[in-house]
Design a protein around this motif. Sequence first.
Motif, PDB file in Angstrom:
ATOM      1  N   PHE A  85       0.841  -1.197   0.000  1.00 33.77           N
ATOM      2  CA  PHE A  85       0.000   0.000   0.000  1.00 33.77           C
ATOM      3  C   PHE A  85       0.874   1.245   0.000  1.00 33.77           C
ATOM      4  O   PHE A  85       2.035   1.215   0.382  1.00 33.77           O
ATOM      5  N   GLY A  86       0.289   2.340  -0.440  1.00 30.95           N
ATOM      6  CA  GLY A  86       0.985   3.608  -0.442  1.00 30.95           C
ATOM      7  C   GLY A  86       0.998   4.225   0.941  1.00 30.95           C
ATOM      8  O   GLY A  86       0.050   4.084   1.717  1.00 30.95           O
ATOM      9  N   VAL A  87       2.098   4.906   1.252  1.00 24.69           N
ATOM     10  CA  VAL A  87       2.231   5.697   2.469  1.00 24.69           C
ATOM     11  C   VAL A  87       2.832   7.017   2.022  1.00 24.69           C
ATOM     12  O   VAL A  87       3.764   7.040   1.207  1.00 24.69           O
ATOM     13  N   GLY A  88       2.296   8.116   2.512  1.00 22.45           N
ATOM     14  CA  GLY A  88       2.834   9.391   2.077  1.00 22.45           C
ATOM     15  C   GLY A  88       2.575  10.504   3.054  1.00 22.45           C
ATOM     16  O   GLY A  88       1.895  10.332   4.069  1.00 22.45           O
ATOM     17  N   TYR A  89       3.141  11.654   2.712  1.00 22.89           N
ATOM     18  CA  TYR A  89       2.871  12.889   3.432  1.00 22.89           C
ATOM     19  C   TYR A  89       1.985  13.745   2.547  1.00 22.89           C
ATOM     20  O   TYR A  89       2.317  13.977   1.383  1.00 22.89           O
ATOM     21  N   VAL A  90       0.862  14.194   3.117  1.00 22.92           N
ATOM     22  CA  VAL A  90      -0.060  15.065   2.405  1.00 22.92           C
ATOM     23  C   VAL A  90       0.021  16.441   3.050  1.00 22.92           C
ATOM     24  O   VAL A  90      -0.190  16.577   4.260  1.00 22.92           O
ATOM     25  N   GLU A  91       0.353  17.442   2.240  1.00 26.13           N
ATOM     26  CA  GLU A  91       0.472  18.815   2.726  1.00 26.13           C
ATOM     27  C   GLU A  91      -0.906  19.471   2.699  1.00 26.13           C
ATOM     28  O   GLU A  91      -1.499  19.639   1.634  1.00 26.13           O
ATOM     29  N   LEU A  92      -1.404  19.812   3.885  1.00 25.17           N
ATOM     30  CA  LEU A  92      -2.717  20.449   4.005  1.00 25.17           C
ATOM     31  C   LEU A  92      -2.507  21.958   4.036  1.00 25.17           C
ATOM     32  O   LEU A  92      -1.743  22.458   4.866  1.00 25.17           O
ATOM     33  N   PRO A  93      -3.166  22.704   3.142  1.00 24.08           N
ATOM     34  CA  PRO A  93      -2.894  24.137   3.026  1.00 24.08           C
ATOM     35  C   PRO A  93      -3.139  24.898   4.328  1.00 24.08           C
ATOM     36  O   PRO A  93      -4.154  24.697   4.988  1.00 24.08           O
ATOM     37  N   GLY A  94      -2.165  25.730   4.696  1.00 21.23           N
ATOM     38  CA  GLY A  94      -2.279  26.545   5.895  1.00 21.23           C
ATOM     39  C   GLY A  94      -2.139  25.767   7.179  1.00 21.23           C
ATOM     40  O   GLY A  94      -2.372  26.302   8.261  1.00 21.23           O
ATOM     41  N   ALA A  95      -1.754  24.511   7.070  1.00 21.42           N
ATOM     42  CA  ALA A  95      -1.720  23.680   8.269  1.00 21.42           C
ATOM     43  C   ALA A  95      -0.403  22.910   8.353  1.00 21.42           C
ATOM     44  O   ALA A  95       0.627  23.486   8.654  1.00 21.42           O
ATOM     45  N   VAL A  96      -0.435  21.612   8.094  1.00 27.81           N
ATOM     46  CA  VAL A  96       0.703  20.721   8.320  1.00 27.81           C
ATOM     47  C   VAL A  96       0.807  19.683   7.200  1.00 27.81           C
ATOM     48  O   VAL A  96      -0.098  19.529   6.396  1.00 27.81           O
ATOM     49  N   CYS A  97       1.899  18.933   7.214  1.00 26.23           N
ATOM     50  CA  CYS A  97       2.030  17.713   6.405  1.00 26.23           C
ATOM     51  C   CYS A  97       1.620  16.552   7.307  1.00 26.23           C
ATOM     52  O   CYS A  97       2.131  16.420   8.412  1.00 26.23           O
ATOM     53  N   VAL A  98       0.703  15.730   6.819  1.00 28.59           N
ATOM     54  CA  VAL A  98       0.193  14.605   7.594  1.00 28.59           C
ATOM     55  C   VAL A  98       0.684  13.303   6.967  1.00 28.59           C
ATOM     56  O   VAL A  98       0.525  13.100   5.758  1.00 28.59           O
ATOM     57  N   GLU A  99       1.290  12.447   7.783  1.00 26.87           N
ATOM     58  CA  GLU A  99       1.671  11.124   7.299  1.00 26.87           C
ATOM     59  C   GLU A  99       0.427  10.251   7.301  1.00 26.87           C
ATOM     60  O   GLU A  99      -0.336  10.240   8.271  1.00 26.87           O
ATOM     61  N   SER A 100       0.225   9.507   6.211  1.00 24.41           N
ATOM     62  CA  SER A 100      -1.003   8.741   6.095  1.00 24.41           C
ATOM     63  C   SER A 100      -0.837   7.560   5.159  1.00 24.41           C
ATOM     64  O   SER A 100      -0.017   7.583   4.233  1.00 24.41           O
ATOM     65  N   ARG A 101      -1.659   6.569   5.395  1.00 22.49           N
ATOM     66  CA  ARG A 101      -1.828   5.503   4.407  1.00 22.49           C
ATOM     67  C   ARG A 101      -2.537   6.123   3.211  1.00 22.49           C
ATOM     68  O   ARG A 101      -3.376   7.015   3.358  1.00 22.49           O
ATOM     69  N   LEU A 102      -2.197   5.657   2.012  1.00 21.73           N
ATOM     70  CA  LEU A 102      -2.813   6.135   0.774  1.00 21.73           C
ATOM     71  C   LEU A 102      -3.590   4.991   0.144  1.00 21.73           C
ATOM     72  O   LEU A 102      -3.140   3.841   0.184  1.00 21.73           O
ATOM     73  N   LEU A 103      -4.752   5.298  -0.429  1.00 21.99           N
ATOM     74  CA  LEU A 103      -5.538   4.228  -1.040  1.00 21.99           C
ATOM     75  C   LEU A 103      -4.909   3.753  -2.341  1.00 21.99           C
ATOM     76  O   LEU A 103      -5.040   2.583  -2.701  1.00 21.99           O
ATOM     77  N   GLU A 104      -4.208   4.629  -3.053  1.00 20.86           N
ATOM     78  CA  GLU A 104      -3.493   4.213  -4.253  1.00 20.86           C
ATOM     79  C   GLU A 104      -2.251   3.435  -3.822  1.00 20.86           C
ATOM     80  O   GLU A 104      -1.638   3.751  -2.807  1.00 20.86           O
ATOM     81  N   ASN A 105      -1.872   2.412  -4.622  1.00 21.77           N
ATOM     82  CA  ASN A 105      -0.764   1.578  -4.165  1.00 21.77           C
ATOM     83  C   ASN A 105       0.220   1.191  -5.264  1.00 21.77           C
ATOM     84  O   ASN A 105       0.913   0.190  -5.142  1.00 21.77           O
ATOM     85  N   THR A 106       0.284   1.980  -6.330  1.00 22.54           N
ATOM     86  CA  THR A 106       1.286   1.720  -7.371  1.00 22.54           C
ATOM     87  C   THR A 106       1.974   3.027  -7.746  1.00 22.54           C
ATOM     88  O   THR A 106       1.388   4.111  -7.630  1.00 22.54           O
ATOM     89  N   ALA A 107       3.187   2.902  -8.238  1.00 18.31           N
ATOM     90  CA  ALA A 107       3.942   4.080  -8.672  1.00 18.31           C
ATOM     91  C   ALA A 107       3.234   4.799  -9.821  1.00 18.31           C
ATOM     92  O   ALA A 107       3.349   6.016  -9.955  1.00 18.31           O
TER      93      ALA A 107
END
Length: 141
Positions: A85-107
């Motif tokens: 599965f994908g794992v990534g950091y999502v940058e939320l505008p005006g806030a923070v980068c959140v580490e999260s599991r991602l539903l997409e799982n291929t390059a």
Amino acid sequence: MSKKIPIAEGLFTWPSDNPALLGSRCQECGIAEFPRKLSCPACGSENVVSEELPRRGKLWTWTIQGFMPKKPYLSDETPETFRPFGVGYVELPGAVCVESRLLENTAEDLKIGMEMELVVGTYRHDEEGNEIVGFAFKAAN
């Protein structure tokens, strides 16, 4: 009768038809944090308030995890049913980068800078059959 229970209290609004992650923001220096903190890690102030974080953001970076998570992040998967599965950091505008599991799982499905949105759903089941609800991010439509 089984219930839906959040994986941890205070991570996101629940129950909710439009769930959001819950962070904190320092009223002295403006720094946002996730998960919520009782004091600011930047300036040490205890003058922090809880806030709902944006539901959409941009994928900052990612990787594919090719092994089963260990405790306390176990899911209902078994060695036979496990899929990377994908794992990534999502940058939320005006806030923070959140580490999260991602539903997409291929390059092929993951690109730095792509628009992502929060989803909340069943992560696993506990011993009593309750649905343990967690959060992830998926490609935004």
